[in-house]
Design a protein around this motif. Structure first.
Motif, short mmCIF file in Angstrom:
data_model
loop_
_atom_site.label_atom_id
_atom_site.label_comp_id
_atom_site.label_asym_id
_atom_site.label_seq_id
_atom_site.Cartn_x
_atom_site.Cartn_y
_atom_site.Cartn_z
N ALA A 272 37.17 7.38 -58.40
CA ALA A 272 35.95 8.04 -57.44
C ALA A 272 35.12 9.23 -58.07
N ARG A 273 35.90 9.75 -59.24
CA ARG A 273 34.90 10.69 -60.11
C ARG A 273 34.13 9.67 -60.98
N ALA A 274 34.38 8.75 -61.24
CA ALA A 274 33.38 7.88 -62.00
C ALA A 274 32.31 7.48 -61.25
N VAL A 275 32.69 7.09 -60.08
CA VAL A 275 31.49 6.49 -59.21
C VAL A 275 30.63 7.91 -58.95
N VAL A 321 30.80 18.68 -64.70
CA VAL A 321 32.34 18.47 -65.19
C VAL A 321 33.20 19.50 -64.68
N ARG A 322 32.91 20.72 -63.99
CA ARG A 322 33.95 21.22 -63.31
C ARG A 322 34.00 20.96 -61.90
N ALA A 323 32.74 20.87 -61.32
CA ALA A 323 32.48 20.82 -59.95
C ALA A 323 33.05 19.36 -59.35
N ILE A 324 32.81 18.11 -59.95
CA ILE A 324 33.20 16.92 -59.50
C ILE A 324 34.89 16.77 -59.62
N PRO A 325 35.59 17.39 -60.45
CA PRO A 325 37.01 17.29 -60.33
C PRO A 325 37.48 18.08 -59.12
N ALA A 326 36.86 19.38 -58.67
CA ALA A 326 37.09 19.94 -57.46
C ALA A 326 36.69 19.27 -56.36
N LEU A 327 35.62 18.55 -56.37
CA LEU A 327 35.15 17.92 -55.30
C LEU A 327 35.93 16.65 -54.74
N VAL A 328 36.09 16.09 -55.96
CA VAL A 328 36.86 14.70 -55.60
C VAL A 328 38.35 14.75 -56.25
N LYS A 329 39.45 15.10 -55.44
CA LYS A 329 40.81 15.26 -55.95
C LYS A 329 41.70 14.54 -54.96
#
Length: 329
Positions: A272-275, A321-329
């Motif tokens: 999901a993070r890759a997308v 690089v910080r926000a997407i891991p927090a958004l998609v988890k």
């Protein structure tokens, strides 16, 4: 034996520390590039010659960290491939169409923005996906498909979104050249290096040394791209003002579209993070030659619009690089 294992553990910890502090490294690099571009514009402009080599080195460093035998699994992951295609070629174009409606009175800005926002990245998105804890193997596996489809669809998108009046002829060569130089060549070299590392302790040490380089290499890319292009932005800044809200809107909304699409296809977190990174990262360094090939009355502003997106995207990626891991988890 224990001493060797201790050194490997210390090296691993040091690399992890470097990755944890990557954002300050990138911010400083970008600031120095801007400062150098302003204070020494003639010298900074010559950095343009280093953009492609710098990205190629970055990709090689990144590819050395990827287990290539697992790439076939990425192409066989139908849910991921479906999600990345829907995000990039259905939902993102709809977003771009909405965001660029206010540029209809600025044809050069409109074409520049469309060129860059309609083309998903095929190179350093792999790096940012890795740094953002996404599945970079899936991102890499999808690059040939993304390249082919953007070649086929970009002329159609441009015709529809400009009312068929742009007169833009899309050249295939810049896309193919970028794919060969920035993806295929570093990839083949990395595969050969990985194969040789199993037979040679010298090559194995070479690999270990390159494991340190993704962050410094990304910092170098920031320096050469920003340093070489900041002068063009400054010269055209007044005419570029209308496109800036478009890029800000894209920067905020594209990750949400990526996350939504991933949820729709019920992807695991790393995929999901890759997308999400793919939906949010554009092909600016590849489409710049297309903008420069436009008719004379369009090319200057259109190219500056592409460069403006490059700079805004590099800044946004540091947030992603910080926000997407927090958004998609």
């Amino acid at each position: 034996m224990q001493s060797s294992r201790y050194r490997r553990e210390v090296n691993s910890l040091n690399r992890e520390s470097l990755e944890r502090n990557q954002i300050p490294v990138y911010v400083v690099s970008a600031a120095l590039a801007v400062l150098g571009g302003i204070l020494a514009p003639d010298a900074a402009a010559k950095l343009d010659l280093l953009v492609t080599p710098a990205i190629a080195v970055l990709m090689y460093a990144m590819f050395l960290q990827i287990p290539f035998l697992e790439l076939k699994q990425g192409l066989g992951n139908r849910a991921y491939i479906s999600a990345v295609l829907v995000a990039n070629f259905v939902l993102i174009p709809l977003l771009v169409w909405v965001l660029t409606r206010g540029l209809s009175d600025h044809p050069a800005l409109l074409i520049g923005a469309l060129l860059v926002l309609l083309t998903p990245c095929i190179d350093y998105v792999v790096v940012f996906t890795h740094l953002g804890k996404g599945d970079s193997r899936l991102t890499l596996a999808a690059t040939p498909i993304l390249l082919l489809l953007q070649l086929l669809l970009l002329p159609i998108y441009l015709s529809v979104m400009t009312g068929g009046e742009s007169g833009v002829v899309i050249a295939v060569a810049p896309f193919v050249d970028a794919f060969l130089l920035l993806i295929v060549a570093p990839l083949l070299l990395a595969v050969a290096t990985a194969g040789l590392a199993k037979r040679s302790s010298i090559v194995e040490k070479w690999n270990a040394g390159w494991a340190w380089l993704p962050v410094p290499a990304m910092a170098a890319v920031l320096v050469v791209v920003i340093g070489s292009q900041i002068g063009a932005i400054i010269r055209e800044i007044e005419q570029l003002v209308p496109v800036i809200p478009v890029y800000i809107g894209f920067m905020v909304l594209a990750p949400l579209i990526g996350a939504f699409t991933s949820r729709m296809f019920k992807l695991p977190v790393a995929a999901a993070r890759a997308v999400t990174f793919s939906a949010s990262t554009r092909n600016s360094l590849v489409v710049l030659p297309l903008a420069l090939a436009l008719p004379e009355d369009l090319r200057g502003i259109a190219a500056a619009a592409v460069i403006t997106q490059t700079l805004s995207e590099l800044g946004s990626e540091l947030v992603y690089v910080r926000a997407i891991p927090a958004l998609v988890k």
